[in-house]
Design a protein around this motif. Structure first.
Motif, PDB file in Angstrom:
ATOM      1  N   PHE A  40       0.858  -1.186   0.000  1.00 31.25           N
ATOM      2  CA  PHE A  40       0.000   0.000   0.000  1.00 31.25           C
ATOM      3  C   PHE A  40       0.892   1.232   0.000  1.00 31.25           C
ATOM      4  N   SER A  42       0.628   5.622   0.306  1.00 27.84           N
ATOM      5  CA  SER A  42      -0.246   6.665   0.834  1.00 27.84           C
ATOM      6  C   SER A  42      -0.221   7.899  -0.054  1.00 27.84           C
ATOM      7  N   GLU A 117      -2.032  -2.154   6.275  1.00 26.65           N
ATOM      8  CA  GLU A 117      -2.337  -0.784   5.882  1.00 26.65           C
ATOM      9  C   GLU A 117      -2.652   0.128   7.065  1.00 26.65           C
ATOM     10  N   ASP A 298     -11.083   3.338   5.310  1.00 21.49           N
ATOM     11  CA  ASP A 298     -10.171   3.741   4.254  1.00 21.49           C
ATOM     12  C   ASP A 298     -10.906   3.866   2.928  1.00 21.49           C
ATOM     13  N   ILE A 300      -9.895   3.152  -0.707  1.00 19.05           N
ATOM     14  CA  ILE A 300      -8.807   2.428  -1.364  1.00 19.05           C
ATOM     15  C   ILE A 300      -8.988   2.474  -2.880  1.00 19.05           C
ATOM     16  N   ASP A 302      -7.268   1.020  -6.383  1.00 21.98           N
ATOM     17  CA  ASP A 302      -6.426  -0.096  -6.810  1.00 21.98           C
ATOM     18  C   ASP A 302      -5.556   0.269  -8.006  1.00 21.98           C
ATOM     19  N   ASN A 319     -12.332  11.333  -0.733  1.00 25.46           N
ATOM     20  CA  ASN A 319     -11.979  10.342   0.294  1.00 25.46           C
ATOM     21  C   ASN A 319     -12.829  10.523   1.537  1.00 25.46           C
ATOM     22  N   LEU A 324      -5.784   5.529   0.263  1.00 25.02           N
ATOM     23  CA  LEU A 324      -4.666   4.617   0.024  1.00 25.02           C
ATOM     24  C   LEU A 324      -4.734   4.074  -1.387  1.00 25.02           C
ATOM     25  N   ARG A 326      -3.711   0.623  -3.330  1.00 26.69           N
ATOM     26  CA  ARG A 326      -3.332  -0.772  -3.120  1.00 26.69           C
ATOM     27  C   ARG A 326      -2.646  -1.289  -4.377  1.00 26.69           C
TER      28      ARG A 326
END
Length: 327
Positions: A40, A42, A117, A298, A300, A302, A319, A324, A326
């Motif tokens: 992960f 940030s 994470e 979170d 996330i 991808d 967000n 994050l 991934r």
């Protein structure tokens, strides 16, 4: 072949996709170094400041060079004592799928029984920023009335929860009904929708007896409102001013003269200032997480290819909680 995002030009205002390029890199593993496959990475608002060529607490990103940021992953090759294949680590060579890191710049993650994470969230920079900002920079204590801006974001949501865990009254600000409901679910006593009208007026209604602590993630109108309703000896912890990151001039300070009459203490701070206190932070925050007093949510995205889009989403409210990527 490893890949890393490079900053190709310095943004003027809001960053765009044209400011970034994803390129192949071939980092060599030397003695005392470790190769990490990132799991992960940030994206955080402070990274916008590093895109400007100005003097700050960290150097600006170099043009046409790999960018940096928080990341967690697994050691896949090691030429450093104390690190073995399979170890889980945290470091600051994000914005890439694979990193070669000097051992001195790695933190081996403790076995706390939490997802990896979390060490980028409530057990990492995010939670640590909330923890040290609230308890050290703002000297918050049980019984205080705490106002938190961006309370639906990564740091703000952590502040709401740890302030409640320590017996404080919490007023959070968020944008829109969905995020306001999220902040209420974290335990906030009152929630302000900053999109629904004057913040000065709304904060006055939410805190008729004033506020003792302000945790600032936003600046702008939020900081104005906090100055307007600060009690005597109020303490402000200034974590970030996202409202101003893509603007040339500040848009606040209408009520800054109250800093004198109310003897307001305004303290800026950086997470890394408190490195010596990290063990204490892990112990207390880990306990709150285990007890269910602090939870994470979170957002996330991808794929490394999506990292610039995820970063830019921080400035348009895409967000809830920590953003994050991934891998």
């Amino acid at each position: 072949m490893a890949r890393a995002w490079h900053l190709m030009s310095r943004p003027q205002g809001m960053p765009t996709a044209e400011n970034f390029a994803l390129k192949d890199i071939a980092p060599e593993l030397g003695d005392g170094m470790v190769r990490v496959k990132n799991s992960f990475v940030s994206v955080d608002p402070y990274m916008r400041g590093r895109m400007n060529d100005v003097k700050s607490y960290v150097p600006p990103f170099a043009i046409d060079a790999p960018m940096e940021g928080g990341a967690v992953g697994e050691v896949i090759e090691s030429r450093a004592a104390g690190f073995a294949v399979g170890d889980k680590v945290m470091h600051m060579l994000g914005w890439r799928d694979e990193a070669v890191v000097p051992a001195a710049a790695l933190n081996k993650l403790p076995e706390l029984g939490v997802p990896i994470e979390d060490f980028l969230g409530n057990l990492g920079l995010t939670g640590g920023t909330a923890y040290f900002g609230l308890f050290d920079a703002a000297s918050a204590k049980p019984g205080d009335v705490v106002f938190v801006s961006a309370a639906g974001g990564a740091v703000g949501s952590a502040v709401v929860q740890i302030a409640k865990a320590r017996g404080m009254t919490v007023i959070g600000s968020a944008g829109g009904p969905e995020k306001c409901e999220f902040v209420k679910s974290l335990g906030a006593d009152k929630v302000i929708d900053y999109k629904a009208g004057s913040l000065v007026k709304q904060l006055g209604e939410a805190a008729p007896n004033g506020i003792d602590v302000y945790f600032d993630n936003v600046g702008g109108d939020h900081l104005d409102a906090a100055f307007a309703h600060a009690n005597k000896d109020a303490r402000f912890a200034i974590c970030g001013m996202i409202a101003n990151y893509n603007k040339g001039e500040p848009t606040c300070f209408r009520f800054i003269m109250r800093i004198i009459a109310m003897r307001i203490r305004v303290q800026g701070f950086i997470y890394t200032d408190y490195a010596a206190q990290f063990p204490k932070f892990y112990e207390e925050m880990g306990g709150w997480i285990a007890a269910g007093k602090v939870k994470s949510r979170d957002t996330i995205v991808d794929g490394l290819e999506q990292q610039p889009e995820a970063f830019m989403g921080l400035f348009t409210g895409k967000n809830t909680g920590k953003m994050l990527v991934r891998l």
